[in-house]
Write an enzyme that holds these catalytic residues in place. Structure first.
Site, PDB file in Angstrom:
ATOM      1  NE  ARG A  13      -2.216  -1.651   3.446  1.00 37.55           N
ATOM      2  CZ  ARG A  13      -2.447  -2.933   3.750  1.00 37.55           C
ATOM      3  NH1 ARG A  13      -3.369  -3.600   3.113  1.00 37.55           N
ATOM      4  NH2 ARG A  13      -1.769  -3.540   4.704  1.00 37.55           N
ATOM      5  CG  HIS A 156      -4.280   2.750  11.803  1.00 29.24           C
ATOM      6  ND1 HIS A 156      -4.058   3.272  13.061  1.00 29.24           N
ATOM      7  CD2 HIS A 156      -3.468   3.438  10.956  1.00 29.24           C
ATOM      8  CE1 HIS A 156      -3.141   4.238  12.973  1.00 29.24           C
ATOM      9  NE2 HIS A 156      -2.766   4.361  11.715  1.00 29.24           N
ATOM     10  CE  LYS A 160      -0.845   0.543  12.756  1.00 27.41           C
ATOM     11  NZ  LYS A 160       0.451   0.403  12.069  1.00 27.41           N
TER      12      LYS A 160
HETATM   13  P1  NAD Z   1       1.612  -3.573   3.085  1.00 26.09           P
HETATM   14  O1  NAD Z   1       1.444  -4.942   3.678  1.00 26.09           O
HETATM   15  O2  NAD Z   1       0.572  -3.079   2.121  1.00 26.09           O
HETATM   16  O3  NAD Z   1       3.027  -3.463   2.341  1.00 26.09           O
HETATM   17  C1  NAD Z   1       4.212  -4.018   2.840  1.00 26.09           C
HETATM   18  C2  NAD Z   1       4.957  -4.571   1.638  1.00 26.09           C
HETATM   19  O4  NAD Z   1       6.247  -4.989   2.054  1.00 26.09           O
HETATM   20  C3  NAD Z   1       4.259  -5.786   1.010  1.00 26.09           C
HETATM   21  O5  NAD Z   1       4.091  -5.562  -0.387  1.00 26.09           O
HETATM   22  C4  NAD Z   1       5.227  -6.921   1.298  1.00 26.09           C
HETATM   23  O6  NAD Z   1       5.222  -7.913   0.299  1.00 26.09           O
HETATM   24  C5  NAD Z   1       6.550  -6.155   1.343  1.00 26.09           C
HETATM   25  N1  NAD Z   1       7.624  -6.929   1.981  1.00 26.09           N
HETATM   26  C6  NAD Z   1       7.550  -7.729   3.065  1.00 26.09           C
HETATM   27  N2  NAD Z   1       8.745  -8.304   3.284  1.00 26.09           N
HETATM   28  C7  NAD Z   1       9.590  -7.832   2.332  1.00 26.09           C
HETATM   29  C8  NAD Z   1      10.964  -8.053   2.040  1.00 26.09           C
HETATM   30  N3  NAD Z   1      11.700  -8.928   2.749  1.00 26.09           N
HETATM   31  N4  NAD Z   1      11.516  -7.373   0.999  1.00 26.09           N
HETATM   32  C9  NAD Z   1      10.785  -6.536   0.250  1.00 26.09           C
HETATM   33  N5  NAD Z   1       9.447  -6.314   0.471  1.00 26.09           N
HETATM   34  C10 NAD Z   1       8.883  -6.946   1.501  1.00 26.09           C
HETATM   35  O7  NAD Z   1       1.752  -2.586   4.331  1.00 26.09           O
HETATM   36  P2  NAD Z   1       1.672  -0.986   4.341  1.00 26.09           P
HETATM   37  O8  NAD Z   1       0.293  -0.556   4.758  1.00 26.09           O
HETATM   38  O9  NAD Z   1       2.266  -0.426   3.087  1.00 26.09           O
HETATM   39  O10 NAD Z   1       2.622  -0.654   5.601  1.00 26.09           O
HETATM   40  C11 NAD Z   1       3.987  -1.093   5.627  1.00 26.09           C
HETATM   41  C12 NAD Z   1       4.636  -0.624   6.926  1.00 26.09           C
HETATM   42  O11 NAD Z   1       4.672   0.808   6.952  1.00 26.09           O
HETATM   43  C13 NAD Z   1       3.879  -1.033   8.208  1.00 26.09           C
HETATM   44  O12 NAD Z   1       4.833  -1.310   9.218  1.00 26.09           O
HETATM   45  C14 NAD Z   1       3.077   0.214   8.561  1.00 26.09           C
HETATM   46  O13 NAD Z   1       2.744   0.297   9.933  1.00 26.09           O
HETATM   47  C15 NAD Z   1       4.064   1.280   8.159  1.00 26.09           C
HETATM   48  N6  NAD Z   1       3.484   2.609   7.883  1.00 26.09           N
HETATM   49  C16 NAD Z   1       4.203   3.671   8.352  1.00 26.09           C
HETATM   50  C17 NAD Z   1       3.793   4.956   8.067  1.00 26.09           C
HETATM   51  C18 NAD Z   1       4.666   6.102   8.517  1.00 26.09           C
HETATM   52  O14 NAD Z   1       4.348   7.278   8.214  1.00 26.09           O
HETATM   53  N7  NAD Z   1       5.782   5.824   9.199  1.00 26.09           N
HETATM   54  C19 NAD Z   1       2.629   5.182   7.312  1.00 26.09           C
HETATM   55  C20 NAD Z   1       1.921   4.072   6.836  1.00 26.09           C
HETATM   56  C21 NAD Z   1       2.375   2.777   7.115  1.00 26.09           C
END
Ligand code: NAD
Length: 269
Positions: A13, A156, A160
């Site tokens: 995402r 959320h 999540k």
């Molecule tokens: P998501 O599950 O949609 O995306 C995560 C992606 O990472 C997936 O496509 C997955 O296949 C990939 N992934 C997992 N292991 C991997 C690896 N070894 N190598 C490469 N890719 C890999 O999740 P999301 O909603 O995009 O959120 C991801 C993270 O970001 C979560 O920890 C979330 O809490 C965090 N987040 C942080 C903020 C911020 O502002 N800091 C904002 C939104 C989300």
């Protein structure tokens, strides 16, 4: 010359939103796009996946093969993946922006140690509005904190996997630090049954997981006769992506160190 951005979790995402945000940014270009080894999307064009035209950067699971194709890695994946990517960046001397949440205390130590060798910017929330709220919370806690019951609510989307959100924990940390309290001792993460009366010094957390909520946070300072609520509502992931890319551009020219979004925005007094 453009700053080349590597994006991990590029099919996720946040990853897809980051690819769109890089495409819309002057001075940035997509250098590499990574996904996990068992992803069915390896080999796909990252930009096409994000709803854009093909730009020729395809998804790979091998960071070593693309390490020379980016200047700053932007990582929003999962803790274990982030730590592996951090190690690769450290070895190659690349800067990294970490948006992943849900790290253990041991993980935080590993990140801090890596930041002695490379520039690292890590934030539980990269939106400008949330970082302004951190600043407002300091003021509210200093003026109202001692006489208020402080409760933090977050909501959320259903996908999540960690709770409370990293942002809610950061908000609690700001309030606790301002009031000289140890968050690990005063945090209350759930209430059920005969809880007894509320202890004034505690900081309560409430979590909701539902539907497609991008991210809501409210900190309530409830005193006798009045209450103040500081609320942030994210309506799109683009605010996190823009902030993370702002951090990447800022980080590109820094010395090794552990920075956060407050540093990037110049909000540290
Ligand atoms: P998501 O599950 O949609 O995306 C995560 C992606 O990472 C997936 O496509 C997955 O296949 C990939 N992934 C997992 N292991 C991997 C690896 N070894 N190598 C490469 N890719 C890999 O999740 P999301 O909603 O995009 O959120 C991801 C993270 O970001 C979560 O920890 C979330 O809490 C965090 N987040 C942080 C903020 C911020 O502002 N800091 C904002 C939104 C989300």
């Amino acid at each position: 010359m453009s700053l080349r951005i590597g994006i991990t979790g590029a099919a996720g995402r946040m990853g897809r939103t980051l690819v769109q945000a890089v495409d819309a940014s002057d001075g940035l270009e997509l250098g590499a796009a990574l996904e996990r080894p068992d992803s069915s999307l390896l080999g796909a064009d990252a930009s096409e996946l994000a709803g854009l035209g093909k730009r020729g950067v395809t998804l790979t699971d091998q960071i070593a093969t693309v390490i020379d194709d980016f200047d700053v890695l932007v990582d929003f994946t999962a803790p274990a993946a982030t730590l592996a990517n951090l190690a690769a960046c450290r070895e190659a001397g690349r800067a990294i922006v970490i948006g992943t949440t849900g790290f253990s205390a041991d993980d935080e130590t590993v990140i801090a140690e890596a930041a002695t060798a490379i520039p690292v910017c890590k934030a539980s929330n990269f939106s400008t509005g949330v970082n302004l709220c951190f600043k407002l919370l300091e003021t509210a806690a200093a003026i109202l904190g001692a006489d208020s019951d402080i409760e933090i609510y977050e909501a959320h989307h259903r996908h999540k996997v960690d709770a409370p959100s990293g942002t809610a924990l950061s908000m609690g940390q700001v309030v606790a630090d301002t009031l000289g309290r140890d968050l690990s001792k005063v945090a209350v993460y759930g209430r059920e049954g005969q809880t007894g009366a509320r202890d004034r010094d505690t900081i309560g957390f409430a979590t909701v997981r539902a539907g497609d909520i991008v991210g809501d946070h409210t900190v309530t300072f409830a005193a006798d006769g009045e209450r103040v609520e500081i609320t942030h509502k994210a309506s799109s992931r683009i605010s996190f992506a823009r902030g993370a890319l702002r951090a990447a551009a800022w980080l590109g020219s820094r010395e090794p160190g552990l920075y956060d979004m407050q540093d990037v925005l110049g909000l540290k007094a």
